[in-house]
Design a protein around this motif. Structure first.
Motif, PDB file in Angstrom:
ATOM      1  N   TYR A 248      35.177  47.410  50.981  1.00 61.43           N
ATOM      2  CA  TYR A 248      36.184  46.844  50.081  1.00 61.43           C
ATOM      3  C   TYR A 248      36.229  45.322  50.199  1.00 61.43           C
ATOM      4  O   TYR A 248      36.364  44.611  49.207  1.00 61.43           O
ATOM      5  CB  TYR A 248      37.567  47.426  50.401  1.00 61.43           C
ATOM      6  N   ALA A 249      36.104  44.851  51.439  1.00 56.08           N
ATOM      7  CA  ALA A 249      36.137  43.401  51.657  1.00 56.08           C
ATOM      8  C   ALA A 249      34.967  42.728  50.953  1.00 56.08           C
ATOM      9  O   ALA A 249      35.119  41.672  50.318  1.00 56.08           O
ATOM     10  CB  ALA A 249      36.101  43.091  53.143  1.00 56.08           C
ATOM     11  N   ALA A 250      33.782  43.376  51.030  1.00 51.47           N
ATOM     12  CA  ALA A 250      32.588  42.802  50.397  1.00 51.47           C
ATOM     13  C   ALA A 250      32.755  42.767  48.878  1.00 51.47           C
ATOM     14  O   ALA A 250      32.419  41.768  48.222  1.00 51.47           O
ATOM     15  CB  ALA A 250      31.356  43.623  50.781  1.00 51.47           C
ATOM     16  N   ILE A 251      33.301  43.873  48.332  1.00 47.51           N
ATOM     17  CA  ILE A 251      33.516  43.931  46.879  1.00 47.51           C
ATOM     18  C   ILE A 251      34.517  42.851  46.459  1.00 47.51           C
ATOM     19  O   ILE A 251      34.296  42.101  45.500  1.00 47.51           O
ATOM     20  CB  ILE A 251      34.025  45.336  46.445  1.00 47.51           C
ATOM     21  N   ALA A 252      35.600  42.746  47.229  1.00 52.48           N
ATOM     22  CA  ALA A 252      36.634  41.756  46.903  1.00 52.48           C
ATOM     23  C   ALA A 252      36.073  40.345  46.971  1.00 52.48           C
ATOM     24  O   ALA A 252      36.339  39.507  46.102  1.00 52.48           O
ATOM     25  CB  ALA A 252      37.813  41.902  47.857  1.00 52.48           C
ATOM     26  N   PHE A 258      32.687  35.437  42.156  1.00 50.54           N
ATOM     27  CA  PHE A 258      32.311  35.474  40.736  1.00 50.54           C
ATOM     28  C   PHE A 258      33.374  34.753  39.901  1.00 50.54           C
ATOM     29  O   PHE A 258      33.065  33.925  39.047  1.00 50.54           O
ATOM     30  CB  PHE A 258      32.179  36.936  40.290  1.00 50.54           C
ATOM     31  N   LYS A 259      34.619  35.050  40.225  1.00 48.79           N
ATOM     32  CA  LYS A 259      35.733  34.451  39.498  1.00 48.79           C
ATOM     33  C   LYS A 259      35.760  32.938  39.671  1.00 48.79           C
ATOM     34  O   LYS A 259      35.945  32.168  38.736  1.00 48.79           O
ATOM     35  CB  LYS A 259      37.050  35.039  40.040  1.00 48.79           C
ATOM     36  N   GLU A 260      35.520  32.538  40.925  1.00 50.75           N
ATOM     37  CA  GLU A 260      35.551  31.110  41.240  1.00 50.75           C
ATOM     38  C   GLU A 260      34.419  30.366  40.550  1.00 50.75           C
ATOM     39  O   GLU A 260      34.615  29.306  39.957  1.00 50.75           O
ATOM     40  CB  GLU A 260      35.421  30.929  42.748  1.00 50.75           C
ATOM     41  N   GLU A 261      33.216  30.954  40.621  1.00 51.05           N
ATOM     42  CA  GLU A 261      32.049  30.278  40.072  1.00 51.05           C
ATOM     43  C   GLU A 261      32.105  30.188  38.552  1.00 51.05           C
ATOM     44  O   GLU A 261      31.681  29.217  37.952  1.00 51.05           O
ATOM     45  CB  GLU A 261      30.774  31.010  40.498  1.00 51.05           C
TER      46      GLU A 261
END
Lengths: 300, 380
Positions: A248-252, A258-261
């Motif tokens: 879950y941590a990796a997915i988050a 992705f959101k940041e970039e």
């Protein structure tokens, strides 16, 4: 003209410094003695009436220019002389004034004596503001009249005189002193405290172990109760078991990056901003460069 | 003309230049060093910059009675310093820490709580050492809390037990927290075998939202009933966490973990720095406090790692704990956990210990708050 203005400003500055240096309102009459036969002696070896003043503030107070009197109609009876360092009273410290009627003995010797029924008044440097006052009671020989706590509290006849010292003298052992006596090496404290820390966290462990088990059982029951075929249920249960927090941590983290970039928004603000980007002028005078932007060190 | 010259001479006597001495210059150099370390090496900049600048503020030579110094009643800095002196900044920081902390790692593997308890030996080891060096039990308690690696707790306890030593204790605590990546790894390597460092731990299970909501309530009730003297810290820590986990107070949680904690961090940093006035700070005691602070970190790391090794004797193969997460029992969140992860990956690049280490790390926060409550109960 400009020079005069500068001088006026400088003068005001110095006056304001002088004013700021005065915190005389923090001074308190703290204790006094009317009949002194074998208590405190002055530097001439004489037992005399004394008055203890206390600086209740956390800053040094200069009492030079202030007044002490036993006459409410004559507030300027005795002025503390100026230009003597001993009138600067350190934070939370005491000073003894000798009321022997002989001011030529020194800076801290008044020109009056006082008697029961009179009042003692400490007056500010303006000669008008009464900062503290107290009525002198009948006292026996070597008895002092003192506040119950330094600088505050009620007045009472003290059991023991405490000239130049705190009025409250704690005779009972503090917790720290008690520990020093019963546990000089700290082992008792260490073992007691560590057993309490362990007890607290072991209890927390036991409770959350049970809550965790209950949660797992509940989750399994939920899966079992669903209408899915047995094979699917088993697969879901196995997947749940195998999928740890790391996944879950990796997915988050991936989603966050992705959101940041991509500067992606989950919710649009619906605010349109017109940004002026004309940079033909010198950046030295630009608010964009000088006020809005914070310098940021970029580390690899 | 003579008056003007006299005025200027008098004015000169009011200036910092006229009142300056070597002690002030040494303290100013220390303040600049803190700022340099924060900017150049990125060492705890959120703390070292405010503390460093606070040291500069506190060591401008003043003449008495100007009513601007941190110890002068009613001055602006004195009013701000009340938060440190009366101890209301640290609980507010704990509120923010609670609102920022995810206890999932701990809830999914609650036995990690015990590592957080073991690392508190650092506090009491330093306490015993301080007693040996001649400090009073109150002072020793305040010094020992440095081993909790928790700045707000150190300030809270020293404010109650030894206010005179608070500057040295706070600076020491924050300095060693910044030095966790330097102090801990050699001790961890020294105490573990290669085989132990390669232990891979089972991934933590997913924790349900209900468990996360229950944790702060039960955690608070249990610890506060056992150590009521730790109420200000424990109460705010778990309250902050409930704000985060309840799911219905997002705005409050955001404020507690964002603007509020930032404001209090600024105030606590700058006022603690300003409280280190040269005449109070530059003493042999301060040097001893720094030495004892280092000792407490070493003891905490030692006991944390050794406890895991001891604990592993009772655990089945497959359930064993990597002793490299033992260091994280000190509550320097998340630096200590990051150290566990980094050292672990030196030996196995695919062995990510971060999430596992976060368990003892946050347990350390609870443990040090409980230990602080004990110190207050016995010594205040």
């Amino acid at each position: 003209m400009k020079q005069i203005k500068k001088l006026v400003v400088l003068g005001l500055l110095l006056v304001s410094f002088g004013a700021a240096a005065q915190q005389q309102t923090a001074m308190r009459i703290n204790e006094f003695m009317t009949i002194n036969t074998n208590d405190l002696q002055n530097e001439y070896g004489v037992h005399g009436q004394w008055i203890e003043l206390f600086n209740s503030s956390y800053g040094t107070v200069d009492i030079s220019g202030c007044y002490l009197t036993n006459d409410p109609n004559n507030l300027k009876k005795y002025m503390f002389p100026k230009g003597d360092l001993i009138t600067k009273i350190k934070p939370r410290q005491f000073v003894i004034i000798w009321a022997d009627g002989n001011p030529t003995n020194g800076t801290l010797y008044t020109n009056f004596n006082f008697a029961p029924g009179e009042e003692l008044l400490f007056v500010g440097g303006d000669g008008k503001t009464i900062i503290d006052r107290v009525k002198v009671p009948d006292l026996q020989e070597n008895q002092s009249y003192a506040r119950t706590a330094d600088g505050k509290g009620e007045w009472h006849i003290a059991q023991h005189t405490t000239a130049r010292a705190a009025n409250i003298t704690h005779t009972e052992e503090t917790k720290s002193q008690k520990m020093a006596r019963i546990d000089p090496y700290g082992w008792i404290m260490a073992l007691t405290a560590m057993s309490v820390v362990f007890t607290a966290l072991v209890l927390l462990y036991l409770i959350f172990k049970q809550i965790g088990n209950a949660s797992i059982r509940r989750s399994r029951k939920k899966t079992a109760a669903s209408n899915a075929p047995e094979a699917v249920k088993a697969a879901v249960a196995a997947a749940e078991e195998a999928t740890g927090g790391e996944t879950y941590a990796a997915i988050a983290m991936a989603m966050h990056l992705f959101k940041e970039e991509n500067d992606a928004h989950d919710e649009e603000s619906f605010v349109v901003t017109l940004s002026h980007t004309d940079r033909t002028y010198s950046p030295w005078s630009s608010k964009i460069y000088s006020l809005r932007q914070l310098p940021q060190i970029k580390r690899k | 003309m003579e008056n003007i010259i006299n005025n200027l001479i008098q004015f000169w006597q009011y200036t910092g230049f006229a009142n300056c001495n070597l002690q002030y210059l040494i303290m100013i150099a220390i303040g600049i060093l803190f700022i340099f370390l924060a900017i150049r090496f990125d060492w705890e900049p959120m703390l070292l910059i405010p503390i460093g600048f606070g040291i500069l503020i506190g060591n401008i030579p003043l003449f008495a009675g100007l009513n601007v110094g941190v110890y002068e009643e009613g001055s602006v800095f004195n009013i701000l310093y009340q938060g440190v002196q009366r101890g209301f900044y640290p609980p507010l920081i704990f509120l923010g820490i609670g609102a920022m902390t995810d206890f999932s790692a701990l809830i999914s593997n609650p036995k990690l709580l015990l590592i957080g308890a073991a690392a508190q030996f650092g506090i009491f080891g330093a306490y015993a050492l301080a007693l040996l060096l001649g400090f009073s039990p109150s002072e020793a308690g305040a010094i020992g809390i440095i081993g909790g690696a928790d700045g707000p707790t150190a300030i809270f306890i020293s404010g109650r037990l030894a206010p005179d030593l608070m500057g040295a204790i706070a600076v020491s605590a924050y300095s060693y927290m910044a030095l966790v990546p330097v102090i801990q790894p050699p001790i961890m390597r020294l105490l573990t075998t290669k085989k132990e460092r390669l232990i891979r731990m089972r991934p933590p299970r997913a924790v349900s939202p209900t468990e996360k909501k229950i944790f702060p309530i039960i955690g608070f009730l249990l610890t506060a009933f056992i150590v009521p003297s730790g109420l200000p810290l424990l109460g705010m820590l778990f309250f902050g966490n409930l704000l985060k986990e309840s799911g219905v107070t997002r705005r409050l949680a955001n404020t507690a973990s964002g603007p509020l904690v930032d404001i209090v961090t600024i105030l606590i940093g700058v006022t603690v720095g300003a409280s280190t006035q040269a005449d109070q700070f530059l003493q042999l005691k301060s040097v001893l406090i720094f030495g004892l602070g280092a000792g407490s970190f070493v003891i905490a790391t030692f006991t944390g790692v050794m406890f895991v090794k001891f604990f592993n004797l009772f655990l089945k193969e497959g359930n064993k704990i990597n002793p490299l997460i033992g260091n994280a029992g000190v509550s320097a969140v998340p630096d200590a956990a990051r150290v566990s992860n980094n050292v672990g990956r030196e030996y196995d690049d695919k062995n990510y210990l971060l999430m596992h280490a976060m368990g003892p790390n946050v347990a350390g926060v609870i443990g040090s708050a409980v230990a602080a409550g004990m110190l207050l109960g016995f010594l205040a």
